[in-house]
Design a protein around this motif. Structure first.
Motif, PDB file in Angstrom:
ATOM      1  N   PRO A 212       0.824  -1.218   0.000  1.00 41.03           N
ATOM      2  CA  PRO A 212       0.000   0.000   0.000  1.00 41.03           C
ATOM      3  C   PRO A 212       0.859   1.271   0.000  1.00 41.03           C
ATOM      4  CG  PRO A 212      -0.777  -1.554   1.654  1.00 41.03           C
ATOM      5  CD  PRO A 212       0.505  -2.089   1.135  1.00 41.03           C
ATOM      6  N   ALA A 213       1.955   1.260   0.782  1.00 37.95           N
ATOM      7  CA  ALA A 213       2.830   2.425   0.852  1.00 37.95           C
ATOM      8  C   ALA A 213       3.474   2.675  -0.513  1.00 37.95           C
ATOM      9  CB  ALA A 213       3.900   2.212   1.914  1.00 37.95           C
ATOM     10  N   LEU A 214       3.902   1.584  -1.154  1.00 32.40           N
ATOM     11  CA  LEU A 214       4.515   1.686  -2.477  1.00 32.40           C
ATOM     12  C   LEU A 214       3.530   2.327  -3.451  1.00 32.40           C
ATOM     13  CD1 LEU A 214       6.864   0.842  -4.428  1.00 32.40           C
ATOM     14  CD2 LEU A 214       5.625  -1.279  -4.787  1.00 32.40           C
ATOM     15  N   GLN A 215       2.301   1.885  -3.369  1.00 37.83           N
ATOM     16  CA  GLN A 215       1.269   2.405  -4.257  1.00 37.83           C
ATOM     17  C   GLN A 215       1.076   3.919  -4.042  1.00 37.83           C
ATOM     18  OE1 GLN A 215      -2.210   0.001  -4.302  1.00 37.83           O
ATOM     19  NE2 GLN A 215      -3.299   1.308  -5.742  1.00 37.83           N
ATOM     20  N   ARG A 216       1.056   4.338  -2.774  1.00 37.06           N
ATOM     21  CA  ARG A 216       0.858   5.762  -2.456  1.00 37.06           C
ATOM     22  C   ARG A 216       2.011   6.613  -2.986  1.00 37.06           C
ATOM     23  NH1 ARG A 216      -0.949   3.945   2.390  1.00 37.06           N
ATOM     24  NH2 ARG A 216       1.080   4.223   3.372  1.00 37.06           N
ATOM     25  N   GLU A 217       3.236   6.113  -2.785  1.00 32.94           N
ATOM     26  CA  GLU A 217       4.399   6.901  -3.220  1.00 32.94           C
ATOM     27  C   GLU A 217       4.482   6.983  -4.734  1.00 32.94           C
ATOM     28  OE1 GLU A 217       8.048   5.951  -1.082  1.00 32.94           O
ATOM     29  OE2 GLU A 217       6.834   5.593   0.699  1.00 32.94           O
ATOM     30  N   LEU A 218       4.176   5.876  -5.396  1.00 31.23           N
ATOM     31  CA  LEU A 218       4.171   5.891  -6.862  1.00 31.23           C
ATOM     32  C   LEU A 218       3.182   6.931  -7.373  1.00 31.23           C
ATOM     33  CD1 LEU A 218       4.267   2.103  -7.844  1.00 31.23           C
ATOM     34  CD2 LEU A 218       5.918   3.869  -8.488  1.00 31.23           C
ATOM     35  N   LEU A 219       2.035   6.954  -6.729  1.00 35.42           N
ATOM     36  CA  LEU A 219       0.982   7.879  -7.115  1.00 35.42           C
ATOM     37  C   LEU A 219       1.475   9.323  -6.977  1.00 35.42           C
ATOM     38  CD1 LEU A 219      -2.085   7.990  -7.894  1.00 35.42           C
ATOM     39  CD2 LEU A 219      -2.527   8.339  -5.474  1.00 35.42           C
ATOM     40  N   ALA A 220       2.206   9.588  -5.864  1.00 32.18           N
ATOM     41  CA  ALA A 220       2.702  10.936  -5.612  1.00 32.18           C
ATOM     42  C   ALA A 220       3.713  11.347  -6.678  1.00 32.18           C
ATOM     43  CB  ALA A 220       3.334  11.003  -4.226  1.00 32.18           C
ATOM     44  N   VAL A 221       4.613  10.429  -7.031  1.00 37.53           N
ATOM     45  CA  VAL A 221       5.656  10.738  -8.021  1.00 37.53           C
ATOM     46  C   VAL A 221       5.035  10.967  -9.399  1.00 37.53           C
ATOM     47  CG1 VAL A 221       7.665   9.846  -9.238  1.00 37.53           C
ATOM     48  CG2 VAL A 221       7.438   9.498  -6.777  1.00 37.53           C
ATOM     49  N   ILE A 222       4.207  10.032  -9.814  1.00 38.76           N
ATOM     50  CA  ILE A 222       3.620  10.150 -11.146  1.00 38.76           C
ATOM     51  C   ILE A 222       2.691  11.367 -11.212  1.00 38.76           C
ATOM     52  CG2 ILE A 222       2.111   8.990 -12.826  1.00 38.76           C
ATOM     53  CD1 ILE A 222       3.370   6.359 -11.619  1.00 38.76           C
ATOM     54  N   GLY A 223       2.033  11.650 -10.072  1.00 38.25           N
ATOM     55  CA  GLY A 223       1.120  12.783 -10.015  1.00 38.25           C
ATOM     56  C   GLY A 223       1.800  14.122 -10.291  1.00 38.25           C
TER      57      GLY A 223
END
Lengths: 86, 270
Positions: free
Chosen positions: A42-53
């Motif tokens: 879940p943490a990985l998913q959140r951080e990926l989202l932040a970077v791509i965002g």
């Protein structure tokens, strides 16, 4: 085993069916037992989202993170759906 | 040194209590001071199978909660000298089994010079079952040649390797033994029942014995006599072999070959 059943083509013995079914379900359950979903996903998913965002505007549901185990091989699958470029 | 052995299976009705009674009796018959404890609080049955149901005054939970001491609660077997029974409580629920209490009683039994403590686990994977296996050194995993039993045994093996004290403390793991009960070689030969080899292929733990399906088991429980006492029956012989193997002796497997029907039976079949 009668001659008739030989002629008609013997159906698979039920014990063999039982063994096959058990092997499949237990392989699945054993994989699940050893913490199939590591807690960092879940943490990985959140951080990926932040970077791509930062670069592309995407919805949180457009990122799918999935870990699959096949015997000794682990596959981390990350699927990012980009919005229609219009 | 005291050895704690849990008799477990996950699934109910596969022969845990029958096995606990005969296995503990067999160890005592070999001269080892043995106690068998019923962990099935609320649904006790070991006392009936051992034939001492009318001699239960105090039980395991009474001892854990300090309402009686072990000497008051231990029931001495009438037939075998070195054998004692500790009954489960019939009235309280399983939450009465607190880990510290269980540990204290097991330590006290070890202090009394018991060589083997046999823990008869309840079915399921709730508190009672987890408590029964927690302090185990070895485990008899009782399995019927049937899909639900094999699957539940696999689940229990997972718990033995993760939830027991040995697992938590990172010590040498609980030694697991597969005991197949209610085995019917004729049905195996006909392809209607999982074979010994099938079950071993799936569960992958060493086999300690095979108990054939037999009318003797019901005969034994009707009378409150552990099946191992029914001299001359296949079940009794098979349990004696299990005890011998557990104690390190080499015993070939018996009662695993299909019996050919007699000529008369074959003539009149179908």
């Amino acid at each position: 085993m009668s001659l008739l059943s030989l002629l008609l083509g013997e159906k698979k013995k039920t014990a063999a069916v039982a063994k096959e079914r058990l092997q499949i379900i237990l392989a699945h359950e054993r994989a699940g037992r050893n913490a199939s979903e590591p807690d960092y996903l879940p943490a990985l998913q959140r951080e990926l989202l932040a970077v791509i965002g930062k670069y592309v505007s995407i919805h949180p549901d457009d990122i799918k993170v999935h870990l699959e185990r096949l015997d000794n091989l682990e596959v981390l699958e990350i699927k990012i759906e980009l919005p229609d470029a219009r | 040194m005291t050895k704690i052995v849990v008799v477990t299976s996950g699934k109910g009705g596969v022969g845990k209590t029958t096995t606990s009674a005969s296995f503990a009796t067999g160890l005592a018959l070999k001269g080892h001071k043995t106690v068998v404890i019923d962990f099935d609080v609320g649904l006790r049955n070991l006392d009936l199978i051992m034939g001492c149901e009318r001699r239960v005054v105090y039980d395991f939970v009474n001892v854990i909660q300090g309402e009686a001491n072990l000497n008051q609660a231990l029931i001495r077997d009438k037939q075998v000298d070195a054998l004692y029974i500790l009954a489960a409580s019939q009235t309280r629920d399983k939450e009465a089994l607190k880990q510290e209490g269980v540990e204290r009683v097991l330590n006290e039994l070890a202090g009394m010079g018991f060589e083997y403590i046999v823990c008869d686990s309840p079915a399921g994977i709730e508190t009672g079952a987890l408590m029964a296996m927690h302090y185990a050194d070895e485990a008899l995993v009782v399995t019927n040649p049937e899909v639900s039993s094999v699957r539940d045994s696999d689940r229990i093996l997972g718990l033995l390797s993760s939830r027991t004290r040995r697992a938590i403390e990172g010590r040498e793991p609980v030694k697991e033994h597969l005991l197949i009960t209610r085995y019917n070689p004729n049905r195996v030969q006909d392809g209607q029942m999982l074979s010994l080899q099938d079950i071993q292929d799936i569960l992958r733990i060493p086999l300690i014995g095979v108990i054939p399906e037999s009318e003797a088991v019901l005969q034994a429980s009707n009378q409150g006599v552990p099946a191992i006492h029914l001299q001359g029956t296949d079940v009794s012989e098979a349990y004696k072999d299990v005890v011998d193997r557990f104690l390190g002796q080499d015993r070939p497997l018996r009662f695993i070959e299909a019996q050919k029907p007699s000529l008369l039976k074959r003539l009149f079949a179908r």
